[in-house]
Every structure is written in structure tokens, then in C-alpha cells.
Design an enzyme around this catalytic site. Structure first.
Site, PDB file in Angstrom:
ATOM      1  N   HIS A  22       3.118   8.873  -6.913  1.00 37.04           N
ATOM      2  CA  HIS A  22       4.034  10.013  -7.019  1.00 37.04           C
ATOM      3  C   HIS A  22       4.817   9.959  -8.324  1.00 37.04           C
ATOM      4  CE1 HIS A  22       7.510  12.499  -5.059  1.00 37.04           C
ATOM      5  NE2 HIS A  22       6.754  13.239  -5.846  1.00 37.04           N
TER       6      HIS A  22
ATOM      7  N   HIS B 169       0.833  -1.206   0.000  1.00 35.51           N
ATOM      8  CA  HIS B 169       0.000   0.000   0.000  1.00 35.51           C
ATOM      9  C   HIS B 169       0.866   1.254   0.000  1.00 35.51           C
ATOM     10  CE1 HIS B 169      -3.301   2.757   1.112  1.00 35.51           C
ATOM     11  NE2 HIS B 169      -2.398   3.315   1.915  1.00 35.51           N
ATOM     12  N   GLU B 170       1.883   1.280   0.855  1.00 36.61           N
ATOM     13  CA  GLU B 170       2.749   2.457   0.912  1.00 36.61           C
ATOM     14  C   GLU B 170       3.527   2.646  -0.384  1.00 36.61           C
ATOM     15  OE1 GLU B 170       2.209   4.552   3.071  1.00 36.61           O
ATOM     16  OE2 GLU B 170       1.018   3.264   4.396  1.00 36.61           O
TER      17      GLU B 170
ATOM     18  N   HIS C 218       1.608   4.504  -2.951  1.00 35.14           N
ATOM     19  CA  HIS C 218       1.737   5.964  -2.928  1.00 35.14           C
ATOM     20  C   HIS C 218       2.971   6.414  -3.708  1.00 35.14           C
ATOM     21  CE1 HIS C 218      -1.595   6.678  -0.310  1.00 35.14           C
ATOM     22  NE2 HIS C 218      -1.088   6.010   0.707  1.00 35.14           N
TER      23      HIS C 218
END
Length: 224
Positions: free
Chosen positions: A102, A94-95, A98
């Protein structure tokens, strides 16, 4: 009415938080057959997306995982960084989701990032402005209006956060599945974990909207 709203919000937040914790504990016992740690999962997902300038590091605490776009780091809590289970795989992926947002200039993340400086400034003055605005509502109602505008900025921020979080989870789950990183049981655990994590943001957004409406009602009814 305000205290009822606060109590309901706090109760919902507590219930979702407890549920998330129990889910994380449950799926922390579902060990990955591939034997990879959260850090290894994160690194592989980054490389599979052609991202090599983002570092995966360990951060103290529990459920403190986050992606920092400023220094391009995926920060994984100790329980995720070192562990080799479905919960750790879900959070790590999940991280990285991100980080992929980006790298691909995902529009909602870009919007959210641009809002951060404004939100930081608004957050510093919200409480004092709202309190003073309520105390001086008859003589200086414009002060409360300023407080409402500041609070609205943070509310919009919490709403914009929702698609960012859900999209990161969708990217994570898609990668875990298409790359055969997890078994069917492990995937179900990862999906359930991320589902409850997303609900914490939903509760926060609804709480912010409800509180904003409450202040608007005070402002609108100041002459009654």
C-alpha cells in the site's frame, strides 16, 4: 457436471484448509529465539520500511488476520498478536507485506482496491441473476449473460488477488531473512506456513474459473 465441479472444489478447499490449519498448529510450537510476539514483529517490519502511520491491532478469531487499507491497520488474530512462534511471525510479516504494498503503491494491490466497490455490487446480484437467468434461459437469455458478466467480475478479482498475496509473502520472507529475525528452522516453518496459506487463494480462483466456465457452457448451449 456442475455438482461434480462443486464437490471437487469443496473437497480441495477442505483439504487445503485442513492442511493450512495443521501447518499453523505445527509451527506454532516452534518458538522464536528472539522472543518477539507477532505484534512486535509487525511493528518492527513497519518501522524498518519507514512506515509509522499504520497501527497494529488485535482482532478476535483464528486466522482472521488482514490488512485494512481504509484505516491503515494491520489486524492480527489473538493467536498471532500475542504468540512468539514461527507461525505468528509468518502471518504478522505477511500482513505487513500488504501495508508495504500500500505504501509503495504496488500495482496489483492498487488494481484490486479499485475493484472492491464493483465486486461488492456484483456480489449482491450474482445469485439471483444467475438463478433467474437459468430459469428464463429460453425466453430471456440476456439475463443469464448479465449474471455471467457479474460472476466474471468476481472471478477476475480472485485472480488479481493471487499476485497480491504471493508478493506479500515474498516481502515477508525476504524481510525475515535479511534482518535475521528468524533462525533457519524458524524460517522454514514460516515459509511452509505462507505457502499453504497462498494455496487457499489458488483453490478459490480455480473454483471461480471453473464455475464461470460452467455458466458460459449453459449459455452457449441454450439452443441445443
Amino acid at each position: 457436471m456442475y455438482w461434480i465441479l462443486i464437490i471437487i472444489t469443496m473437497l480441495a478447499s477442505w483439504l487445503v484448509g485442513k492442511r493450512l490449519q495443521s501447518k499453523f498448529d505445527k509451527y506454532s510450537k516452534v518458538h522464536l529465539r528472539n522472543g518477539m510476539s507477532g505484534a512486535e514483529i509487525a511493528t518492527k517490519m513497519l518501522h524498518d520500511h519507514g512506515i509509522y502511520d499504520v497501527k497494529v491491532i488485535s482482532t478476535p478469531g483464528r486466522l482472521t488476520d488482514h490488512y485494512n487499507p481504509a484505516d491503515k491497520t494491520v489486524n492480527l488474530s489473538e493467536a498471532v498478536y500475542n504468540q512468539r512462534n514461527a507461525a505468528a511471525a509468518a502471518v504478522a510479516a505477511h500482513e505487513v507485506g500488504h501495508a508495504v504494498q500500500h505504501a509503495t503503491a504496488y500495482s496489483w494491490l492498487t488494481m484490486r482496491s479499485k475493484m472492491v466497490p464493483v465486486v461488492n455490487i456484483a456480489s449482491r446480484f450474482i445469485s439471483i441473476t444467475l438463478i433467474a437467468g437459468i430459469l428464463l434461459i429460453q425466453s430471456f437469455p440476456q439475463l443469464l449473460l448479465i449474471g455471467i458478466i457479474l460472476f466474471a467480475v468476481t472471478t477476475v478479482f480472485s485472480i488479481v488477488t493471487l499476485p497480491v498475496e504471493y508478493d506479500a509473502s515474498n516481502r515477508a520472507l525476504k524481510w525475515l531473512q535479511t534482518k535475521n529475525m528468524v533462525t533457519r528452522e524458524e524460517y522454514a516453518g514460516a515459509e511452509d506456513s505462507l505457502k499453504w496459506a497462498a494455496r487457499t487463494y489458488v483453490v478459490a480462483a480455480l473454483s471461480s474459473i471453473g464455475t464461470l466456465l460452467y455458466y458460459v457452457m449453459i449459455y452457449m448451449g441454450r439452443r441445443e
